[in-house]
Write a protein that holds these residues in place. Structure first.
Motif, PDB file in Angstrom:
ATOM      1  N   HIS A   1       0.674  -1.270  -0.262  1.00 24.86           N
ATOM      2  CA  HIS A   1      -0.167  -0.162   0.294  1.00 24.86           C
ATOM      3  C   HIS A   1       0.888   0.950  -0.191  1.00 24.86           C
ATOM      4  O   HIS A   1       0.475   2.010  -0.829  1.00 24.86           O
ATOM      5  CB  HIS A   1      -1.315  -0.566   1.176  1.00 24.86           C
ATOM      6  CG  HIS A   1      -2.130   1.562   1.504  1.00 24.86           C
ATOM      7  ND1 HIS A   1      -2.952   1.001  -0.263  1.00 24.86           N
ATOM      8  CD2 HIS A   1      -2.087   2.576   2.067  1.00 24.86           C
ATOM      9  CE1 HIS A   1      -3.030   2.456   0.455  1.00 24.86           C
ATOM     10  NE2 HIS A   1      -3.103   2.818   1.723  1.00 24.86           N
ATOM     11  N   CYS A   2       1.875   1.088   0.826  1.00 20.03           N
ATOM     12  CA  CYS A   2       3.104   2.188   0.962  1.00 20.03           C
ATOM     13  C   CYS A   2       3.608   3.340  -0.082  1.00 20.03           C
ATOM     14  O   CYS A   2       3.896   3.540  -0.858  1.00 20.03           O
ATOM     15  CB  CYS A   2       3.447   2.531   2.062  1.00 20.03           C
ATOM     16  SG  CYS A   2       3.246   2.404   4.145  1.00 20.03           S
ATOM     17  N   SER A   3       3.990   1.290  -0.907  1.00 23.37           N
ATOM     18  CA  SER A   3       4.365   1.873  -2.093  1.00 23.37           C
ATOM     19  C   SER A   3       3.532   2.329  -3.050  1.00 23.37           C
ATOM     20  O   SER A   3       4.490   2.814  -3.871  1.00 23.37           O
ATOM     21  CB  SER A   3       5.464  -0.251  -2.419  1.00 23.37           C
ATOM     22  OG  SER A   3       5.801  -0.096  -3.739  1.00 23.37           O
ATOM     23  N   CYS A   4       2.936   1.804  -3.944  1.00 20.92           N
ATOM     24  CA  CYS A   4       1.375   2.256  -4.369  1.00 20.92           C
ATOM     25  C   CYS A   4       1.014   3.526  -4.362  1.00 20.92           C
ATOM     26  O   CYS A   4       1.283   4.705  -5.008  1.00 20.92           O
ATOM     27  CB  CYS A   4       0.277   1.091  -4.200  1.00 20.92           C
ATOM     28  SG  CYS A   4      -1.341   2.303  -5.347  1.00 20.92           S
ATOM     29  N   GLN A   5       1.049   4.095  -2.680  1.00 16.81           N
ATOM     30  CA  GLN A   5       0.922   5.542  -2.667  1.00 16.81           C
ATOM     31  C   GLN A   5       2.063   6.594  -2.705  1.00 16.81           C
ATOM     32  O   GLN A   5       1.803   7.860  -2.658  1.00 16.81           O
ATOM     33  CB  GLN A   5       0.427   5.155  -0.807  1.00 16.81           C
ATOM     34  CG  GLN A   5      -0.080   6.861  -0.344  1.00 16.81           C
ATOM     35  CD  GLN A   5      -0.517   6.674   1.205  1.00 16.81           C
ATOM     36  OE1 GLN A   5      -1.425   5.403   1.200  1.00 16.81           O
ATOM     37  NE2 GLN A   5      -1.110   7.991   0.561  1.00 16.81           N
ATOM     38  N   TYR A   6       3.008   5.724  -2.338  1.00 14.18           N
ATOM     39  CA  TYR A   6       4.193   7.027  -2.095  1.00 14.18           C
ATOM     40  C   TYR A   6       4.784   6.836  -3.504  1.00 14.18           C
ATOM     41  O   TYR A   6       6.437   7.506  -3.551  1.00 14.18           O
ATOM     42  CB  TYR A   6       4.782   7.124  -1.119  1.00 14.18           C
ATOM     43  CG  TYR A   6       3.463   7.488  -0.068  1.00 14.18           C
ATOM     44  CD1 TYR A   6       3.104   8.547   0.411  1.00 14.18           C
ATOM     45  CD2 TYR A   6       3.353   6.613   1.313  1.00 14.18           C
ATOM     46  CE1 TYR A   6       2.467   9.315   1.178  1.00 14.18           C
ATOM     47  CE2 TYR A   6       2.509   7.354   2.022  1.00 14.18           C
ATOM     48  CZ  TYR A   6       2.246   8.783   2.259  1.00 14.18           C
ATOM     49  OH  TYR A   6       1.193   8.786   3.338  1.00 14.18           O
TER      50      TYR A   6
ATOM     51  N   VAL B   1      12.609   8.566   0.541  1.00 13.11           N
ATOM     52  CA  VAL B   1      11.649   8.408   1.258  1.00 13.11           C
ATOM     53  C   VAL B   1      10.866   9.631   1.950  1.00 13.11           C
ATOM     54  O   VAL B   1      10.215  10.028   1.631  1.00 13.11           O
ATOM     55  CB  VAL B   1      11.473   7.661   2.319  1.00 13.11           C
ATOM     56  CG1 VAL B   1      10.636   7.632   3.133  1.00 13.11           C
ATOM     57  CG2 VAL B   1      12.425   6.001   2.062  1.00 13.11           C
ATOM     58  N   MET B   2      11.722  10.628   2.395  1.00 15.32           N
ATOM     59  CA  MET B   2      11.458  11.907   3.173  1.00 15.32           C
ATOM     60  C   MET B   2      10.679  12.775   1.840  1.00 15.32           C
ATOM     61  O   MET B   2       9.396  12.998   1.916  1.00 15.32           O
ATOM     62  CB  MET B   2      12.483  12.744   4.045  1.00 15.32           C
ATOM     63  CG  MET B   2      12.778  11.485   5.169  1.00 15.32           C
ATOM     64  SD  MET B   2      12.054  11.332   5.778  1.00 15.32           S
ATOM     65  CE  MET B   2      12.050  12.627   7.191  1.00 15.32           C
ATOM     66  N   GLU B   3      11.494  12.549   0.793  1.00 11.69           N
ATOM     67  CA  GLU B   3      10.918  13.440  -0.434  1.00 11.69           C
ATOM     68  C   GLU B   3       9.278  12.619  -0.868  1.00 11.69           C
ATOM     69  O   GLU B   3       8.527  13.673  -1.071  1.00 11.69           O
ATOM     70  CB  GLU B   3      12.371  13.716  -1.377  1.00 11.69           C
ATOM     71  CG  GLU B   3      12.027  14.636  -2.449  1.00 11.69           C
ATOM     72  CD  GLU B   3      12.964  14.330  -3.837  1.00 11.69           C
ATOM     73  OE1 GLU B   3      12.586  15.538  -4.432  1.00 11.69           O
ATOM     74  OE2 GLU B   3      14.176  14.075  -3.109  1.00 11.69           O
TER      75      GLU B   3
ATOM     76  N   ALA C   1       7.164  13.618   4.209  1.00 10.84           N
ATOM     77  CA  ALA C   1       7.223  13.857   5.448  1.00 10.84           C
ATOM     78  C   ALA C   1       8.332  14.995   5.780  1.00 10.84           C
ATOM     79  O   ALA C   1       9.744  14.532   4.668  1.00 10.84           O
ATOM     80  CB  ALA C   1       7.980  12.616   6.149  1.00 10.84           C
ATOM     81  N   THR C   2       8.595  15.524   6.531  1.00 10.70           N
ATOM     82  CA  THR C   2       9.360  16.442   7.644  1.00 10.70           C
ATOM     83  C   THR C   2      10.250  16.364   8.540  1.00 10.70           C
ATOM     84  O   THR C   2      11.628  16.492   9.027  1.00 10.70           O
ATOM     85  CB  THR C   2       8.675  17.920   8.120  1.00 10.70           C
ATOM     86  OG1 THR C   2       8.184  17.896   8.895  1.00 10.70           O
ATOM     87  CG2 THR C   2       7.937  18.571   6.350  1.00 10.70           C
ATOM     88  N   CYS C   3      10.294  15.269   9.078  1.00 10.36           N
ATOM     89  CA  CYS C   3      10.717  14.364  10.452  1.00 10.36           C
ATOM     90  C   CYS C   3      10.193  12.850  10.511  1.00 10.36           C
ATOM     91  O   CYS C   3       9.607  12.845  10.427  1.00 10.36           O
ATOM     92  CB  CYS C   3      10.385  15.649  11.689  1.00 10.36           C
ATOM     93  SG  CYS C   3       8.346  15.269  12.127  1.00 10.36           S
TER      94      CYS C   3
END
Length: 207
Positions: free
Chosen positions: A135-140, A180-182, A186-188
Motif C-alpha cells: 500500500h505504501c509503495s503504491c501510494q508514495y 523516502v522523506m521527499e 514527511a519533514t521529520c
C-alpha cells in the motif's frame, strides 16, 4: 530466499539440548543459546520465528530480555518456560506480550502445538506487513529498497544499524532515507512514522 522461521531456544545446557532434540524431531529449524546476552549478540532484526525462553537465568532473566527486545522494537512471539512460576510474574510477562507461559517439564506434543501456533501468528503478522508495504509503495512510489529501509527506520533502528544489517554503506542509507522523506513529504521522523502507520488503516468507503 527468505530463511524459514526459526525457534530460538534460550535455556541452560541440559534443557537446551533436550529442547533442541524435540525441535529436530518435529522438523523445526532452531538455534540454541546459553544466555540472553548470547542471543542479543547473535540475533539480526528481521529474522522471523519465536522465542522459547527460560524465565530464570543468571545475569539477564527471561523477563528482562523481553523488556530489552521491546525497547529495541523486536516483537518476536515469546513462549516462557520455567521450573516454577508465580501468578504475578505470569501476568506481567503476558501483559508485556508473551503468548504463553509453560511450567517444566512440558510434554513434547503440547510444546510443539504451542510453537506451531506462535509461528502461524508470526507468519500472519508478516503477511499483513507485506500488505502495508504494498500500500505504501503504491501510494508514495517507494522502491523495494526504500520500503526495506523505511521499515527499519520506523522500527527505531539507526542508520548505522540499518547499514550493517543490509550490508550497505551508511551514506547509501542516508540517500535512501532522503528519497523516502521527499516522496512522502514527511519533514521529520515522527511524521514518517505516522504516515507509515496510516498505511495500515483500511481505506475509507466511498461516499
Amino acid at each position: 530466499m527468505r530463511a524459514p522461521p526459526c525457534v530460538f531456544i534460550i535455556d541452560d545446557d541440559a534443557v537446551r539440548d533436550s529442547l533442541g532434540q524435540v525441535m529436530e524431531n518435529a522438523g523445526l529449524a532452531f538455534q540454541a543459546f546459553e544466555s540472553a546476552e548470547h542471543f542479543l549478540q547473535t540475533y539480526c532484526p528481521g529474522m522471523s520465528g519465536c522465542l522459547l525462553l527460560d524465565l530464570n537465568m543468571p545475569d539477564m532473566t527471561g523477563d528482562e530480555l523481553q523488556a530489552e527486545l521491546l525497547s529495541r522494537n523486536i516483537h518476536l512471539p515469546i513462549i516462557f518456560l520455567t521450573g516454577y512460576g508465580d501468578i504475578p510474574t505470569t501476568v506481567r510477562v503476558i501483559k508485556a506480550g508473551a503468548i504463553d507461559f509453560l511450567t517444566k517439564p512440558v510434554p513434547s506434543k503440547l510444546l510443539i502445538e504451542r510453537i506451531q501456533m506462535a509461528l502461524q501468528q508470526e507468519s500472519l503478522k508478516q503477511e499483513q506487513a507485506k500488505e502495508v508495504h504494498a500500500h505504501c509503495s503504491c501510494q508514495y512510489g517507494l522502491t523495494a529498497r526504500e520500503l526495506e529501509i523505511v521499515s527499519l527506520v520506523v522500527a527505531g533502528h539507526s542508520n548505522k544499524e540499518i547499514a550493517n544489517q543490509l550490508g550497505i554503506s551508511h551514506r547509501t542509507v542516508e540517500v535512501h532515507r532522503a528519497h523516502v522523506m521527499e516522496k512522502t513529504g514527511a519533514t521529520c521522523l515522527l511524521e514518517l512514522v505516522r504516515l507509515f502507520e496510516a498505511c495500515q488503516l483500511p481505506p475509507e468507503p466511498p461516499a
